[in-house]
Every structure is written in structure tokens, then in C-alpha cells.
Design an enzyme around this catalytic site. Structure first.
Site: not given
Length: 255
Positions: A139, A236
Site C-alpha cells: 500500500e 478506513e
């Protein structure tokens, strides 16, 4: 209908992880994911998942030494043994809880040696994960929240994925980080779809609920659905009140 996963690193973070899983189920989420669950026995998490019927989508490898502010180990030259131990630990926890993916965190590092170290760690992780049916994720993080983090752009991530050449290495496309670093979310999602393993979101720039800020997430969710991506999207974001009080965005979408 778009499905959503509760990232329990931020949502219901004030509750023990098994209770957070139950809260996510009660709130109508379709799946859960977490950051670093290692303080809780995997058996307790697995029991809560079985009770609720929610899948655990993924978890992260350990950050390292929190006292010195580390945020991953796999690109740190000289820390290869610890990085592989963290990968082994994450894969074992994922296997015990049925998690489908492990995010291997790179850490704060720069340069060619760091890239070679990260690539080697990912090759190790992918080889260990493949027989387990587990996907390895990487990520890119934005340089405002994580200055000095090794992986910062989707282009860099794509180059690393191509260099490793493992079918189970994928991109974690976090709309929050990508918008801050690169923008152009709709076109990037389209171009990168073949290597995307998971999508996350939060408002930009405050990392809050996806109903305000500079990104129109109603449109982005339509783009994602139109591309044929039908796996749960990871919420998130950082709640500014109790998590239950921040869920009107999802309730309106589900209606």
C-alpha cells in the site's frame, strides 16, 4: 449494491477486537479488516467471526519498534530476519482467522538497497502465502501522514509488483492516500484494476467519513462498481464521534 468492510483499526477501536467485530455486524457491514490484531488470541477473533458470519479480509504485518516510530520492516536493510518473522506471524494469524490477505508494510527507508530489500521480502511473503491461498498486499502511503515511507505512489507499487512477478502480490488502493499523492482516482482505478487486491476509502483531506471533502465518493463507488469490482470496500476513516454516530453515509447508500 456496493458492499463495505469495517476497518477495525479505526472503527470501534475503543472496543476489544471480538466486540468490534460484533458491532460491525450489528451496524450492517459485510466484512471486517484490521491493522495489528496480535494482542488478541487468534482463536477469540475466529470465534467472533464465526458467530457473526463476517469474513476477515486482511491484516497488517507488525510495524516494528513503536518507541522509535517504526512503521514496517520489510524495506529496512539489516532487518531482514525480523521482517520475515513478522511476515510469518501475520500469515499464521491470517490462516487461523481465515483472513484472505496480508499487507506487508515497507517502513521508513529510501534508495535502491531499500527497494531490493523490500522486493526480496515480498518474494518471500508471496512464496509462503501462495499455498495458503493468501494474497500479499502493498500500500502506498502519502508523505503528509507518513513522511519518509518507502512506498508512496501507485506507479512505484506497480513497478515492484511487476518486478516480483508473483500472481498473489496485489495493490492496496487506498483512495485517501492516492488522492493526496496523485489524484485522478477514476482513471487510476480503471488503469490499475488488474493488480488491485483491495480498495479502501476515507474523505480527503481529513480522513473522515466519505460524505464530505474533495472526493465525491458516491461517484467513485459507481466507478468501482462499473469496473466490475464487487468485493467489499474498506471503510478506513477516523470517526469524530462514536462509530455508530458516523454511519449515515452507509445507511443512505444501502437504502
Amino acid at each position: 449494491m456496493t458492499r463495505f468492510s469495517a476497518n477495525l483499526g479505526f472503527l470501534w477501536a475503543d472496543r476489544p477486537l471480538p466486540d468490534a467485530i460484533r458491532a460491525a455486524k450489528a451496524a450492517g457491514f459485510d466484512a471486517v479488516e484490521c491493522h495489528w490484531p496480535y494482542a488478541v488470541r487468534a482463536a477469540e477473533v475466529a470465534a467472533a467471526l464465526e458467530e457473526t458470519g463476517l469474513p476477515m479480509l486482511g491484516l497488517n504485518t507488525r510495524r516494528g519498534n513503536l518507541d522509535t516510530g517504526e512503521n514496517g520492516l520489510s524495506a529496512l536493510v539489516g532487518r531482514e530476519t525480523e521482517a520475515r518473522e513478522a511476515i510469518d506471524e501475520a500469515l499464521e494469524y491470517a490462516q487461523q482467522t481465515g483472513a484472505g490477505a496480508v499487507h506487508v508494510m515497507a517502513g521508513f527507508a529510501q534508495g535502491d538497497a531499500a527497494e531490493a530489500c523490500f522486493t526480496s521480502a515480498l518474494s518471500y511473503a508471496c512464496a509462503k502465502a501462495a499455498p495458503l491461498g493468501i494474497t500479499i498486499l502493498i500500500e502506498p502511503l502519502n508523505h503528509y501522514d507518513a513522511p519518509g515511507y518507502f512506498l508512496t505512489t501507485t506507479e512505484q507499487a506497480r513497478d515492484i509488483i511487476e518486478a516480483v512477478g508473483a500472481d498473489n502480490l496485489k495493490l492496496m488502493f487506498d483512495c485517501y492516500h492516492v488522492q493526496l499523492m496523485e489524484g485522478d482516482l477514476s482513471h487510476r482505478l480503471d488503469a490499475l484494476l488488474p493488480i488491485i487486491g483491495h480498495i479502501q476509502f476515507a474523505s480527503v483531506p481529513d480522513r473522515g467519513t466519505p460524505d464530505h471533502g474533495e472526493v465525491n465518493f458516491d461517484h467513485i463507488f459507481e466507478v468501482i462498481a462499473g469496473l466490475g469490482y464487487d468485493r467489499p470496500l474498506g471503510a478506513e476513516y477516523k470517526p469524530t464521534a462514536s462509530t455508530e454516530q458516523t454511519l449515515s453515509w452507509m445507511q443512505s447508500l444501502k437504502r
